[in-house]
Design a protein around this motif. Structure first.
Motif, short mmCIF file in Angstrom:
data_model
loop_
_atom_site.label_atom_id
_atom_site.label_comp_id
_atom_site.label_asym_id
_atom_site.label_seq_id
_atom_site.Cartn_x
_atom_site.Cartn_y
_atom_site.Cartn_z
N THR A 178 0.83 -1.18 0.00
CA THR A 178 0.00 0.00 0.00
C THR A 178 0.87 1.24 0.00
OG1 THR A 178 -1.95 1.05 0.97
CG2 THR A 178 -0.34 0.18 2.52
N VAL A 179 0.40 2.26 -0.71
CA VAL A 179 1.15 3.50 -0.90
C VAL A 179 0.30 4.65 -0.40
CG1 VAL A 179 2.27 5.03 -2.57
CG2 VAL A 179 2.23 2.54 -2.96
N ALA A 180 0.88 5.47 0.50
CA ALA A 180 0.19 6.69 0.93
C ALA A 180 0.89 7.88 0.29
CB ALA A 180 0.21 6.81 2.44
N VAL A 181 0.13 8.67 -0.45
CA VAL A 181 0.68 9.89 -1.05
C VAL A 181 0.31 11.03 -0.11
CG1 VAL A 181 0.78 11.34 -3.09
CG2 VAL A 181 0.27 8.90 -3.33
N LEU A 182 1.30 11.67 0.46
CA LEU A 182 1.07 12.68 1.49
C LEU A 182 0.94 14.07 0.89
CD1 LEU A 182 3.67 11.36 4.11
CD2 LEU A 182 1.25 10.74 3.84
N ALA A 183 0.25 14.94 1.63
CA ALA A 183 0.09 16.34 1.20
C ALA A 183 1.01 17.25 1.99
CB ALA A 183 -1.37 16.76 1.37
N GLY A 184 2.00 16.67 2.65
CA GLY A 184 2.97 17.46 3.41
C GLY A 184 4.29 16.71 3.45
N GLY A 185 5.19 17.17 4.29
CA GLY A 185 6.50 16.54 4.38
C GLY A 185 6.44 15.12 4.91
N ILE A 186 7.47 14.34 4.54
CA ILE A 186 7.47 12.92 4.90
C ILE A 186 7.63 12.74 6.41
CG2 ILE A 186 9.96 12.41 4.77
CD1 ILE A 186 8.47 10.25 2.55
N ASP A 187 8.08 13.81 7.08
CA ASP A 187 8.26 13.75 8.53
C ASP A 187 7.03 14.25 9.29
OD1 ASP A 187 8.65 16.27 7.40
OD2 ASP A 187 9.78 16.97 9.15
N ILE A 188 6.02 14.68 8.54
CA ILE A 188 4.82 15.22 9.19
C ILE A 188 3.75 14.13 9.20
CG2 ILE A 188 3.05 17.02 9.14
CD1 ILE A 188 5.79 18.21 9.51
N ALA A 189 3.46 13.60 10.36
CA ALA A 189 2.42 12.57 10.44
C ALA A 189 1.08 13.28 10.46
CB ALA A 189 2.60 11.73 11.70
N TYR A 190 0.40 13.22 9.34
CA TYR A 190 -0.90 13.88 9.27
C TYR A 190 -1.90 12.92 8.64
CZ TYR A 190 -4.64 17.14 8.52
OH TYR A 190 -5.86 17.76 8.57
N PRO A 191 -3.06 12.73 9.23
CA PRO A 191 -3.48 13.26 10.53
C PRO A 191 -2.70 12.60 11.67
CG PRO A 191 -5.10 11.70 9.74
CD PRO A 191 -4.10 11.88 8.63
N ALA A 192 -2.58 13.32 12.78
CA ALA A 192 -1.76 12.84 13.89
C ALA A 192 -2.23 11.47 14.38
CB ALA A 192 -1.79 13.86 15.03
N GLY A 193 -3.52 11.24 14.33
CA GLY A 193 -4.06 9.96 14.79
C GLY A 193 -3.63 8.80 13.92
N HIS A 194 -3.05 9.09 12.76
CA HIS A 194 -2.57 8.03 11.86
C HIS A 194 -1.06 7.85 11.91
CE1 HIS A 194 -6.23 7.33 8.99
NE2 HIS A 194 -6.41 6.86 10.20
N SER A 195 -0.40 8.40 12.95
CA SER A 195 1.06 8.26 13.05
C SER A 195 1.49 6.80 12.95
CB SER A 195 1.57 8.80 14.40
OG SER A 195 1.12 10.09 14.62
N ALA A 196 0.84 5.96 13.73
CA ALA A 196 1.26 4.56 13.74
C ALA A 196 0.98 3.90 12.39
CB ALA A 196 0.51 3.80 14.86
N LEU A 197 -0.16 4.21 11.79
CA LEU A 197 -0.49 3.65 10.48
C LEU A 197 0.52 4.09 9.42
CD1 LEU A 197 -2.30 2.15 8.48
CD2 LEU A 197 -3.71 4.22 8.32
N LEU A 198 0.83 5.39 9.42
CA LEU A 198 1.79 5.90 8.43
C LEU A 198 3.17 5.27 8.65
CD1 LEU A 198 0.61 9.63 8.42
CD2 LEU A 198 0.26 7.92 6.61
N HIS A 199 3.52 5.04 9.92
CA HIS A 199 4.79 4.38 10.20
C HIS A 199 4.79 2.97 9.61
CE1 HIS A 199 8.50 3.46 12.30
NE2 HIS A 199 7.94 2.34 12.72
N ARG A 200 3.67 2.27 9.76
CA ARG A 200 3.60 0.91 9.21
C ARG A 200 3.65 0.94 7.69
NH1 ARG A 200 -1.69 -1.46 11.04
NH2 ARG A 200 -1.00 -3.33 9.92
N ILE A 201 3.02 1.92 7.08
CA ILE A 201 3.08 2.02 5.62
C ILE A 201 4.51 2.29 5.17
CG2 ILE A 201 2.28 3.34 3.61
CD1 ILE A 201 -0.32 3.91 5.21
N GLY A 202 5.21 3.16 5.91
CA GLY A 202 6.60 3.46 5.57
C GLY A 202 7.54 2.29 5.82
N THR A 203 7.11 1.36 6.64
CA THR A 203 7.93 0.18 6.95
C THR A 203 7.67 -0.96 5.98
OG1 THR A 203 7.80 0.81 9.28
CG2 THR A 203 8.56 -1.43 8.80
N HIS A 204 6.40 -1.11 5.59
CA HIS A 204 6.03 -2.28 4.75
C HIS A 204 5.64 -1.90 3.32
CE1 HIS A 204 6.12 -4.86 8.27
NE2 HIS A 204 5.39 -3.96 8.92
#
Lengths: 376, 376
Positions: A178-204
């Protein structure tokens, strides 16, 4: 500093100096290359339009820090001369929409994750929808996304709450890409409640963005970002969308880029499906299952199977056989002549069908008269 | 006995002597008229095909009793030379499907009710669907049917349980015209649980059937009847249908007759909507509201309005104004230069948008810096 380093620093600088996408910046880089383009912008030695686009930020150069931050997280900057650049996917920007100033590929992509963008883009579907998803929408998004992942179709989305998040999670749960295309910097977890999800996407899977580190998402950046969601996917599926959902914007991009747009129907009484129904009335493909989506993005011949239909013993009957069967009484029995009258067939035409019905176990004889066989 | 009486007796006899629709019977009546046709059939002086079709029933003549029963209920026999015969609606049988033996108008119609069939057929929609309707389907059927009735569109259906019944009831409740096309005799209340409903339709709307009194509905008669539902309506709307619903058969007839087919979407998780989704994937028109249906059957220019969209104060903003607005901080304030950096616009380009946002009440100045206006 090596030439390679100098070039990457220039790309990073250019990525921040103008709000993407900038047609003028892309043109300059195409002409003189990134290093010389960066140099000219710093000096203000560019055309008036590009000067206006870069005036606010040209003195800000945090490219070295940006690249350090990216490297520290294990990320990479994908540029248009990189083998990972999805050349075919982005070629769509040169099509019907090319006269629009914002119908442009990104200048660079900041990326994090093990998936290869060029491979992903060969077989991917965007699953998008409203943040205000209903449990119905979440169920369908998970079902579609999981089904796609199981068939090696990558799921591209925007990382948002609601449909996006469910689509990402279901793909991860199915061990898919799965690929998440972000609307901000790669270091900005947005929405904040998806920090863990975005981390998992960046890992897998893969996180990508055209914005340099630190840039915060903004409304117009979501709209700009949507074009990349549409471009990276072979088709865009809207699962639930209100009448003003951003998902309709992604669908519009997909259409502009010549990619199939599909939508999932829902209750006409649900505001969360109203945007989908508008899309469907406008010609979007109606999809109900993952294999109907795969038909849109898959290899030739990968066709969806017809939905299973219940079969009944009456299915194989001819018209006359059916007429005779229907003429048989539910209770009591009828003679052949009575069956002929009831069915409107000549008596001679009734015998054949009766014999077949008897063999098929649908009718039975009783003292020369006939009735329907019960308790099959 | 008057010539008129003789003719009506002949029509009534012909209506029963062959299972409808009979191409051969229609051809004979077209050649020699109903009285002579009846006479030849009684004598067996007809071609072999028609002889076979009429052999079982040619000695049964209960036409006088049939007409007495019809008259006692206040009904009438509509024949093809009657001003009430819907000539235009039935002309569709001569179109693309004309090579099918069953693509035929009825020979006659047994009718009961104050509505005039020719007027009804000028502005009518079929609302059909599964007997196994869900509460969702019933809600939508009632909503559509009531909305059509309020706009003087007659609602044609089959009188069955489920969607059909709800459609009839909602039209009656809205004081509209509704027509039930029966698959048996006008004196046979089928299904029995709809006796009262059918009585109300015969009192306020119209009951029609091509079957003479006493004929019981049978499976193949429902399928044959469906062609008349489709033919009498300007469009056919399927509200809910399983994968094997008879409603799909009515839709197929509508398509064969060149009439628009529409379907209401529903949850993809609902088996009762699966048939609708198959129709929609096959090109049926997706409808969600009565005025979208009226667009299909209504007068030229009677177009559905766009669904109401929520509007926000940001809708009228230009791209630059929106970029500036998005760059404004949720908390704290920013200077013009900071806004320029955040938005990617040149400082000189920021003033105009800020002034407009201030006038619009979207942004406010504080000691030379700017912020979003809260608590609008």
């Amino acid at each position: 500093m090596s030439v390679a380093d100098t070039t990457m620093l220039a790309w990073a600088y250019l990525s921040r100096v103008a709000e993407p996408p900038s047609r003028e910046l892309a043109a300059l880089v195409g002409q003189v290359g990134p290093v010389e383009a960066a140099e000219r912008i710093r000096r203000g030695a560019v055309g008036s339009e590009l000067a206006r686009h870069t005036e606010a930020r040209r003195d800000i150069d945090v490219s070295a820090a940006d690249l350090r931050l990216l490297a520290s997280r294990g990320g990479r900057l994908i540029t248009s001369d990189d083998p990972e650049w999805p050349v075919l996917a982005f070629a769509a920007f040169g099509g019907a929409g090319a006269s629009r100033p914002d119908c442009r590929p990104p200048l660079v992509l900041w990326a994090l994750g093990p998936a290869h963008l060029d491979e992903v883009a060969e077989r991917a579907t965007a699953i998008v929808g409203t943040r205000a998803a209903t449990s119905y929408g979440e169920l369908v998004a998970a079902d579609l996304s999981g089904g796609l992942a199981e068939h090696d179709v990558a799921v591209v989305s925007g990382g948002a709450y609601g449909i996006d998040g469910v689509a990402h999670r279901a793909a991860l749960a199915a061990a898919g890409i799965t690929v998440a295309v972000l609307a901000g910097g790669i270091d900005i977890a947005y929405p904040a409640g998806h920090s863990a999800l975005l981390h998992r996407i960046g890992t897998h899977g893969l996180l990508v963005t055209e914005y340099p580190p630190g840039v915060r998402p903004a409304r117009y950046r979501f709209l700009t970002r949507n074009r990349l969601v549409a471009a990276l996917a072979g088709a865009t599926v809207v699962v639930e969308a209100g009448l003003r959902s951003g998902a309709a914007n992604t669908a519009a991009w997909a259409r502009l880029l010549g990619r199939p747009v599909a939508a999932v129907p829902g209750p006409v009484t649900s505001a969360a499906s109203a945007g989908c129904h508008v899309l469907l009335r406008g010609g979007a493909e109606l999809v109900t299952r993952a294999d109907e989506v795969i038909e849109l993005v898959g290899r030739v011949g990968e066709l969806a199977q017809d939905p299973p239909r219940p079969v009944t013993p009456l299915d194989g009957l001819s018209v006359a056989e059916r007429q005779v069967y229907e003429a048989l009484p539910g209770r009591g029995v009828l003679t052949v002549d009575q069956i002929a009258v009831a069915s409107g067939l000549a008596p001679a035409q009734v015998f054949g069908p009766l014999a077949l019905l008897e063999v098929a176990g649908l009718a039975e004889r009783r003292d020369g008269s006939w009735r329907i066989t019960r308790a099959r």
